[in-house]
Design an enzyme around this catalytic site. Structure first.
Site, short mmCIF file in Angstrom:
data_model
loop_
_atom_site.label_atom_id
_atom_site.label_comp_id
_atom_site.label_asym_id
_atom_site.label_seq_id
_atom_site.Cartn_x
_atom_site.Cartn_y
_atom_site.Cartn_z
N TYR A 161 0.84 -1.22 0.00
CA TYR A 161 0.00 0.00 0.00
C TYR A 161 0.86 1.26 0.00
O TYR A 161 0.69 2.16 -0.83
CB TYR A 161 -0.93 -0.03 1.22
CG TYR A 161 -1.96 1.07 1.24
CD1 TYR A 161 -3.13 0.95 0.52
CD2 TYR A 161 -1.76 2.24 1.98
CE1 TYR A 161 -4.09 1.96 0.53
CE2 TYR A 161 -2.70 3.25 2.00
CZ TYR A 161 -3.87 3.10 1.28
OH TYR A 161 -4.81 4.11 1.29
N LYS A 165 1.18 3.97 -3.14
CA LYS A 165 0.76 5.37 -3.01
C LYS A 165 1.94 6.34 -3.18
O LYS A 165 1.78 7.43 -3.72
CB LYS A 165 0.08 5.58 -1.65
CG LYS A 165 -1.23 4.81 -1.49
CD LYS A 165 -2.31 5.34 -2.42
CE LYS A 165 -3.68 4.73 -2.11
NZ LYS A 165 -4.74 5.30 -2.93
#
Ligand code: NDP
Length: 256
Positions: A161, A165
């Protein structure tokens, strides 16, 4: 105390054609409501036609629905083409769809890793490139990417994650650099925890949420409307000179 955001005083998106990914629920649905109230016409995207259809009936604006699975190889390019066709162009792209599989590095699941990179990094980067080119060939536009505070500070159990990002923020900056001279702006919003379906899944257990809350000077998690208000400002001409930045919506988490 969480202030109420008055949508009637927000900047206008009157008549703007906006594509929102992940519009069926959570932050994306709130952005759709906020942008509809600001006068935008919306292309709503997600994987489930029925939920997008019933949600669109609650919005007081013109809408089109484009179903797309952003984990697939062809998903982003097909969505870009269909979204441009829906209203004859896109003025604003909100790259919002995202997923998370919290798991420690030493138990990393390859399929989860690949899916997070596909949905959170590959898809929005390709979508922004394709839609950005269409904007640059037309009247310009604004690309708003919903990244995360997790792009700017590492979080345990968020290996894929955080990586996805952080990469997305850099993709957004390159886009701003390359297309800025042709009327396209690209910026990121970086929220801390928001208690949507995803937020509940990751932070719903008080054992996890308490230490996270303790690191946020404002003493609470963010509301979807607070992410939407920042996204609206970045989408609108009120931020016409803002290009290539990432704005935390985090109650001071990143300075703590
Ligand atoms: P939700 O889980 O509530 O909603 C996720 C949205 O993404 C849904 O509309 C879902 O649509 C869509 N989506 C998921 N997978 C796919 C896919 N393969 N193809 C197309 N669409 C997909 O998440 P949030 O609203 O919480 O998150 C929105 C964004 O905000 C994400 O990018 C997330 O990373 C980011 N964010 C969230 C935070 C939080 O704490 N909640 C904090 C910081 C950032 P459907 O399932 O109908 O296809």
């Amino acid at each position: 105390m969480t202030p109420t955001i008055d949508r009637s005083t927000n900047p206008s998106l009157d008549g703007k054609r906006v594509l929102i990914t992940g519009a069926s629920r959570g932050i994306g649905a709130d952005i759709a409501q906020t942008f509809a109230a600001a006068g935008a016409r919306l292309v709503l995207s997600g994987r489930d036609h029925e939920s997008l259809e019933s949600f669109s009936r609650t919005l007081d604006t013109e809408t089109a629905i484009v179903v797309a699975d952003l984990s697939t190889a062809a998903g982003p390019d097909t969505l870009a083409a269909d979204a441009v066709d829906a209203f004859g162009g896109v003025d604003v792209l909100v790259n919002n769809a995202g997923i998370s599989y919290p798991e420690p590095v030493d138990a990393l699941d390859t399929a989860h890793f690949d899916e997070v990179i596909q949905v959170n990094l590959r898809a929005p980067s390709l979508l922004a490139a394709r839609i950005g080119r269409a904007m640059a060939d037309g009247d310009g536009g604004s690309i708003v990417t919903v990244a995360s505070a997790a792009a700017l500070r590492p979080l345990p159990e968020h290996y894929a994650y955080c990586t996805s990002k952080a990469g997305l923020i850099m993709a957004t900056k390159v886009l701003a650099l390359e297309l800025g001279g042709r009327g396209v702006r690209a910026n990121s919003v970086c929220p801390t925890v928001v208690l949507t379906d995803m937020g509940q899944k990751v932070w719903g257990d008080p054992v996890k949420s308490a230490p996270m809350l303790a690191r946020i000077p404002s003493g609470r998690f963010a509301e979807p409307s607070e992410v939407s208000a920042t996204a609206l400002w970045l989408a609108s001409d009120a931020s016409a000179m803002i290009n290539g930045i990432d704005i935390p919506v985090d109650g001071g988490y990143l300075v703590s």
